[in-house]
Design a protein around this motif. Structure first.
Motif, PDB file in Angstrom:
ATOM      1  N   ASP A 242      31.714  38.729  49.506  1.00  0.00           N
ATOM      2  CA  ASP A 242      31.678  38.586  51.015  1.00  0.00           C
ATOM      3  C   ASP A 242      33.162  39.398  51.366  1.00  0.00           C
ATOM      4  O   ASP A 242      34.062  39.150  52.024  1.00  0.00           O
ATOM      5  N   PHE A 243      32.159  39.970  52.664  1.00  0.00           N
ATOM      6  CA  PHE A 243      33.108  41.209  53.261  1.00  0.00           C
ATOM      7  C   PHE A 243      34.029  40.341  54.127  1.00  0.00           C
ATOM      8  O   PHE A 243      35.119  40.934  54.580  1.00  0.00           O
ATOM      9  N   ALA A 244      33.409  39.246  54.587  1.00  0.00           N
ATOM     10  CA  ALA A 244      34.274  38.711  55.638  1.00  0.00           C
ATOM     11  C   ALA A 244      35.120  37.976  55.307  1.00  0.00           C
ATOM     12  O   ALA A 244      36.124  37.861  55.818  1.00  0.00           O
ATOM     13  N   LYS A 245      34.914  37.697  54.081  1.00  0.00           N
ATOM     14  CA  LYS A 245      36.492  36.133  53.401  1.00  0.00           C
ATOM     15  C   LYS A 245      36.685  37.710  52.452  1.00  0.00           C
ATOM     16  O   LYS A 245      37.316  36.937  52.169  1.00  0.00           O
ATOM     17  N   LYS A 246      36.636  38.299  52.244  1.00  0.00           N
ATOM     18  CA  LYS A 246      37.638  39.874  51.790  1.00  0.00           C
ATOM     19  C   LYS A 246      37.717  39.251  50.380  1.00  0.00           C
ATOM     20  O   LYS A 246      38.679  39.079  49.716  1.00  0.00           O
ATOM     21  N   THR A 247      36.140  38.512  49.956  1.00  0.00           N
ATOM     22  CA  THR A 247      36.234  38.200  48.045  1.00  0.00           C
ATOM     23  C   THR A 247      35.512  37.679  47.470  1.00  0.00           C
ATOM     24  O   THR A 247      34.011  38.465  47.681  1.00  0.00           O
ATOM     25  N   VAL A 248      35.732  38.294  46.079  1.00  0.00           N
ATOM     26  CA  VAL A 248      34.624  39.019  45.426  1.00  0.00           C
ATOM     27  C   VAL A 248      34.654  37.579  44.114  1.00  0.00           C
ATOM     28  O   VAL A 248      35.734  37.224  44.039  1.00  0.00           O
ATOM     29  N   TYR A 249      33.231  37.261  44.125  1.00  0.00           N
ATOM     30  CA  TYR A 249      32.673  36.201  43.287  1.00  0.00           C
ATOM     31  C   TYR A 249      32.053  36.554  41.671  1.00  0.00           C
ATOM     32  O   TYR A 249      31.655  37.634  41.524  1.00  0.00           O
ATOM     33  N   LEU A 250      32.011  35.847  40.710  1.00  0.00           N
ATOM     34  CA  LEU A 250      31.376  36.226  39.750  1.00  0.00           C
ATOM     35  C   LEU A 250      30.672  34.711  39.459  1.00  0.00           C
ATOM     36  O   LEU A 250      32.012  34.356  38.829  1.00  0.00           O
ATOM     37  N   GLN A 251      29.581  34.624  39.599  1.00  0.00           N
ATOM     38  CA  GLN A 251      29.021  33.682  39.356  1.00  0.00           C
ATOM     39  C   GLN A 251      28.438  33.374  37.955  1.00  0.00           C
ATOM     40  O   GLN A 251      27.904  34.581  36.982  1.00  0.00           O
ATOM     41  N   MET A 252      29.436  32.589  37.022  1.00  0.00           N
ATOM     42  CA  MET A 252      28.791  31.981  35.332  1.00  0.00           C
ATOM     43  C   MET A 252      27.832  31.615  35.371  1.00  0.00           C
ATOM     44  O   MET A 252      27.909  30.388  35.458  1.00  0.00           O
ATOM     45  N   ASN A 253      26.696  31.407  34.459  1.00  0.00           N
ATOM     46  CA  ASN A 253      25.810  30.412  34.051  1.00  0.00           C
ATOM     47  C   ASN A 253      25.411  30.799  32.652  1.00  0.00           C
ATOM     48  O   ASN A 253      25.782  32.094  31.947  1.00  0.00           O
ATOM     49  N   SER A 254      25.021  29.473  32.676  1.00  0.00           N
ATOM     50  CA  SER A 254      24.671  29.456  31.141  1.00  0.00           C
ATOM     51  C   SER A 254      25.627  30.050  29.481  1.00  0.00           C
ATOM     52  O   SER A 254      26.281  30.349  28.595  1.00  0.00           O
ATOM     53  N   LEU A 255      27.074  29.651  30.323  1.00  0.00           N
ATOM     54  CA  LEU A 255      27.774  29.351  29.825  1.00  0.00           C
ATOM     55  C   LEU A 255      28.413  29.493  28.112  1.00  0.00           C
ATOM     56  O   LEU A 255      27.130  27.715  27.805  1.00  0.00           O
ATOM     57  N   LYS A 256      28.869  30.479  27.342  1.00  0.00           N
ATOM     58  CA  LYS A 256      28.080  30.164  25.573  1.00  0.00           C
ATOM     59  C   LYS A 256      30.208  30.164  25.786  1.00  0.00           C
ATOM     60  O   LYS A 256      31.124  30.549  25.687  1.00  0.00           O
ATOM     61  N   PRO A 257      30.751  29.721  24.329  1.00  0.00           N
ATOM     62  CA  PRO A 257      32.012  29.393  23.794  1.00  0.00           C
ATOM     63  C   PRO A 257      32.463  30.724  23.497  1.00  0.00           C
ATOM     64  O   PRO A 257      33.560  31.370  23.955  1.00  0.00           O
ATOM     65  N   GLU A 258      31.353  31.489  23.130  1.00  0.00           N
ATOM     66  CA  GLU A 258      32.775  32.931  23.278  1.00  0.00           C
ATOM     67  C   GLU A 258      32.158  34.065  24.451  1.00  0.00           C
ATOM     68  O   GLU A 258      32.780  34.700  24.550  1.00  0.00           O
ATOM     69  N   ASP A 259      32.350  33.415  25.526  1.00  0.00           N
ATOM     70  CA  ASP A 259      32.339  33.557  26.857  1.00  0.00           C
ATOM     71  C   ASP A 259      34.202  33.428  27.504  1.00  0.00           C
ATOM     72  O   ASP A 259      34.837  33.569  28.030  1.00  0.00           O
ATOM     73  N   THR A 260      34.968  32.242  26.185  1.00  0.00           N
ATOM     74  CA  THR A 260      36.111  32.561  26.159  1.00  0.00           C
ATOM     75  C   THR A 260      36.688  33.524  25.966  1.00  0.00           C
ATOM     76  O   THR A 260      37.259  34.139  25.485  1.00  0.00           O
ATOM     77  N   ALA A 261      37.322  32.864  27.765  1.00  0.00           N
ATOM     78  CA  ALA A 261      38.471  34.498  28.190  1.00  0.00           C
ATOM     79  C   ALA A 261      39.863  34.012  28.581  1.00  0.00           C
ATOM     80  O   ALA A 261      39.389  33.226  29.909  1.00  0.00           O
ATOM     81  N   VAL A 262      40.601  35.009  29.436  1.00  0.00           N
ATOM     82  CA  VAL A 262      40.842  35.566  29.887  1.00  0.00           C
ATOM     83  C   VAL A 262      40.108  36.410  31.290  1.00  0.00           C
ATOM     84  O   VAL A 262      40.427  36.977  30.925  1.00  0.00           O
ATOM     85  N   TYR A 263      40.289  35.679  32.371  1.00  0.00           N
ATOM     86  CA  TYR A 263      39.129  36.794  33.255  1.00  0.00           C
ATOM     87  C   TYR A 263      40.307  37.777  34.332  1.00  0.00           C
ATOM     88  O   TYR A 263      40.695  36.515  35.384  1.00  0.00           O
ATOM     89  N   TYR A 264      39.930  38.611  34.595  1.00  0.00           N
ATOM     90  CA  TYR A 264      40.695  39.545  35.755  1.00  0.00           C
ATOM     91  C   TYR A 264      39.284  40.001  36.405  1.00  0.00           C
ATOM     92  O   TYR A 264      38.989  40.746  36.242  1.00  0.00           O
ATOM     93  N   CYS A 265      39.964  40.195  37.542  1.00  0.00           N
ATOM     94  CA  CYS A 265      39.534  40.659  38.288  1.00  0.00           C
ATOM     95  C   CYS A 265      40.577  41.922  38.963  1.00  0.00           C
ATOM     96  O   CYS A 265      41.570  41.687  39.227  1.00  0.00           O
ATOM     97  N   ALA A 266      39.907  43.224  39.783  1.00  0.00           N
ATOM     98  CA  ALA A 266      40.770  44.139  39.425  1.00  0.00           C
ATOM     99  C   ALA A 266      39.394  45.087  39.944  1.00  0.00           C
ATOM    100  O   ALA A 266      38.947  45.341  40.551  1.00  0.00           O
ATOM    101  N   ALA A 267      40.563  46.313  41.573  1.00  0.00           N
ATOM    102  CA  ALA A 267      40.037  46.677  42.365  1.00  0.00           C
ATOM    103  C   ALA A 267      40.723  48.758  42.118  1.00  0.00           C
ATOM    104  O   ALA A 267      42.023  49.162  41.602  1.00  0.00           O
ATOM    105  N   ARG A 268      39.916  48.928  42.993  1.00  0.00           N
ATOM    106  CA  ARG A 268      40.253  51.281  42.243  1.00  0.00           C
ATOM    107  C   ARG A 268      39.235  51.179  43.985  1.00  0.00           C
ATOM    108  O   ARG A 268      38.100  50.765  44.414  1.00  0.00           O
ATOM    109  N   PRO A 269      40.351  52.410  44.844  1.00  0.00           N
ATOM    110  CA  PRO A 269      39.427  52.894  45.265  1.00  0.00           C
ATOM    111  C   PRO A 269      38.477  52.986  45.345  1.00  0.00           C
ATOM    112  O   PRO A 269      37.693  54.213  44.803  1.00  0.00           O
ATOM    113  N   LEU A 270      37.095  52.853  46.330  1.00  0.00           N
ATOM    114  CA  LEU A 270      35.951  54.008  46.457  1.00  0.00           C
ATOM    115  C   LEU A 270      35.238  53.121  45.103  1.00  0.00           C
ATOM    116  O   LEU A 270      34.371  52.676  44.806  1.00  0.00           O
TER     117      LEU A 270
END
Length: 123
Positions: A73-101
């Protein structure tokens, strides 16, 4: 300088959903591509998803395809990760990261990282 703050993690049962947010500061955030990565206990960090400058360019690792959706969402300067049908193997620390271009799946190419948010999926 762009800074990132993740939120939205938590404990959820298998089959449930969560939406992670990655809020950015900095006027030039629209010039940055964003990747989502995760690190499970005892495992290496792995690529999860990316979203490019336009928001229309997305890519996912095979294990989350058709379950996770990355968006921005450019107006909110926010990036989302919608996660559905989650599984136990999805358990983790999640990080977002940015790089130019250009958005790439290799974490080593990202220079700006958030603090991470814990996602725990119970069976």
């Amino acid at each position: 300088q762009v800074q990132l703050v993740e939120s939205g993690g938590g404990l959820v049962q298998a089959g449930g959903s969560l939406r992670l947010s990655c809020a950015a500061s900095g006027r030039t955030f629209r010039n940055y591509a964003v990747g989502w990565f995760r690190r499970a206990p005892g495992k290496e960090r792995e690529f999860v998803a990316l979203v490019g400058l336009s928001g229309g360019n997305t890519r996912y690792t095979d294990s989350v395809k058709d379950r996770f959706t990355a968006s921005r969402d450019f107006a909110k300067k926010t990036v989302y990760l919608q996660m559905n049908s989650l599984k136990p193997e999805d358990t983790a620390v999640y990080y977002c990261a940015a790089r130019p271009l250009e958005a790439v799946p290799e974490g080593a190419h990202y220079t700006i990282w958030g603090q991470g948010t814990q996602v725990t999926v119970s069976s």
